[in-house]
Design an enzyme around this catalytic site. Structure first.
Site, PDB file in Angstrom:
ATOM      1  CG  ASP A 214      41.961  38.516  25.673  1.00  0.00           C
ATOM      2  OD1 ASP A 214      41.383  38.263  25.094  1.00  0.00           O
ATOM      3  OD2 ASP A 214      42.204  39.889  25.906  1.00  0.00           O
ATOM      4  CG  HIS A 237      37.913  40.365  23.226  1.00  0.00           C
ATOM      5  ND1 HIS A 237      39.474  40.598  23.581  1.00  0.00           N
ATOM      6  CD2 HIS A 237      37.342  41.165  23.650  1.00  0.00           C
ATOM      7  CE1 HIS A 237      39.193  42.003  23.282  1.00  0.00           C
ATOM      8  NE2 HIS A 237      38.601  42.096  23.898  1.00  0.00           N
TER       9      HIS A 237
END
Ligand SMILES: *[C@@H]1O[C@H](CO)[C@@H](O)[C@H](O)[C@H]1NC(C)=O
Ligand SMILES: *[C@@H]1O[C@H](CO)[C@@H](O)[C@H](O)[C@H]1NC(C)=O
Ligand SMILES: *[C@@H]1O[C@H](CO)[C@@H](O)[C@H](O)[C@H]1NC(C)=O
Ligand SMILES: *[C@@H]1O[C@H](CO)[C@@H](O)[C@H](O)[C@H]1NC(C)=O
Length: 394
Positions: A214, A237
């Site tokens: 993430d 991310h």
């Protein structure tokens, strides 16, 4: 005269000797042994260290240990260092951890965490059994490290691996530094943000490598004077400010610098995301994104004020978050999509004071493009020309 000089020198060295002398507490003294749960031993060591009027170093030597939830707090009487050279493993099942963070430390001043050890969240079971990639309200499943209301402290050297949820949460801290830190988890491990920072002032993330599923570093509301420098992210991310605006009580975000970083194969490079049609009205100001290398990053630079994952919100009203004073400078490398630069600002409160210089991004060998809405950036140097967006970003 000479004699008193010698006395003076002698007493100086004695004082120095006393100052540098810190007591070392090995966890074995408290019953902490390899292959066993060291939660009780670490908690007892902390209690003794915290009561000490001189600096104490707690040592977890190399070896493999198990650990369930540890929650230790100050205020303490003197600086504490925890030197972790071992590998500390969390229980596989989230419900066996006994708390939402494996190690939580709070309300202290002058804490150092050092060593070359590893906090291993053993998250692969939890990732398979959570639904965080499919919905927003998923069960929070255990972070590796939680630092709450801590001042003047540093985390150096250690690694956090395969956390079940966020690797590190920093809340309410002042002057808190990560240096030579490491985060590692697979690219497909949902919700394993590297370092999440919120309501904190003066946080530095330096010389750190973050590979996770993430956000690499995520900055929540109330993040102030944060420096992210010489950090390598990927997979993951990318570096994210927000999401912001969902709640009325949020605090402003100001003074965020991301500098000298490399992003490899991440979905975003640097991103600011705010929710449309939500009550939050805070300001986001004084952002600097400088000297950043992108390597196959899907959205290298993105301001997204229509952030609405899983279509769970209405875009009927624009975001009320005001973004101002953003410097985007010396961004180079490769984009994974045609659009290298996306500035999708709020139609309600357009972005102000955005300055862009020297953006040299390519997609499949051709220059990447830029789309801009509700912003009039000041351009210097080589920067792709801003066009109006044709497609909406998700
Ligand atoms: C940390 O600093 C804040 C702000 O100066 C202060 O209110 C708080 O008491 C300090 N906490 C500790 C544990 O020293
Ligand atoms: C910030 O914390 C570090 C310890 O990590 C300390 O050496 C330094 O003096 C602190 N800075 C201030 C301004 O208190
Ligand atoms: C950048 O960080 C890496 C660790 O990821 C370190 O080896 C290197 O020395 C750092 N570079 C500088 C200039 O500090
Ligand atoms: C770029 O990343 C995508 C996934 O986002 C991957 O499929 C592709 O192979 C990568 N390309 C290169 C050149 O690494």
């Amino acid at each position: 005269m000479k004699f008193s000089m010698i006395i003076l020198l002698l007493s100086f060295s004695t004082i120095n000797f006393i100052l540098v002398q810190s007591v070392t507490l090995e966890i074995s003294k408290f019953g902490g042994k390899p292959n066993q749960d060291i939660a009780k031993a670490l908690t007892s060591a902390w209690a003794e260290a915290c009561a000490s009027t001189s600096a104490v170093k707690i040592v977890i030597p190399s070896g493999t240990y198990q650990m369930t939830h540890v929650d230790v707090k100050g205020p303490c009487k003197a600086p504490i260092e925890i030197q972790v050279d071992g590998t500390i493993k969390a229980p596989v099942k989230p419900e066996d951890v006994g708390g939402d963070q494996l190690l939580r430390i709070g309300y202290v001043n002058s804490l150092t965490i050092s060593g070359n050890g590893v906090f291993d969240g053993q998250g692969s079971y939890a990732w398979k059994h959570n639904d965080c990639s499919k919905q927003v309200k998923c069960k929070l499943l255990g972070m590796n490290l939680g630092f709450n209301f801590i001042n003047n402290s540093i985390v150096r050297g250690i690694t956090t691996k395969d956390s079940k949820h966020f690797h590190v949460n920093v809340l309410g801290c002042n002057n808190f530094t990560f240096d030579g830190f490491k985060v590692t988890a697979p690219g497909d491990s949902a919700n394993t943000d590297g370092i999440h920072i919120g309501r904190s002032t003066g946080v530095n993330v330096l010389n750190t490598q973050i590979a996770t599923g993430d956000d690499c570093v995520s900055l929540g509301d109330g993040s102030r004077q944060v420096l992210v420098q010489n950090v390598t992210c990927g997979p993951g991310h990318g570096i994210s400010i927000g999401s912001l605006g969902k709640y009325k009580e949020e605090e402003p975000v100001e003074g965020i610098t991301v500098k000298g970083c490399t992003l490899k194969g991440t979905t975003n490079g640097v991103r600011i995301k705010t929710w449309p049609n939500q009550p939050g009205t805070i300001t986001v100001t004084d952002m600097k994104f400088e000297d950043i290398t992108m390597d196959n990053v899907s959205n290298p630079v993105i301001i997204d004020q229509e952030y609405c994952p899983w279509n769970q919100c209405s875009k009927q009203n624009p975001s009320k978050i005001k973004i101002s004073k953003v410097i985007i400078k010396n961004i180079k490398g490769t984009s994974g999509t045609k659009e290298g630069l996306v500035l999708a600002c709020s139609s309600g409160v357009p972005c102000e004071g955005v300055e862009i210089s020297n953006v040299d991004l390519t997609f499949n060998g051709a220059p990447a493009t830029a789309t801009c809405s509700n912003v009039k950036p000041k351009i210097t140097g080589k920067v792709p020309e801003c066009t109006a967006p044709t497609t909406k970003k998700e």
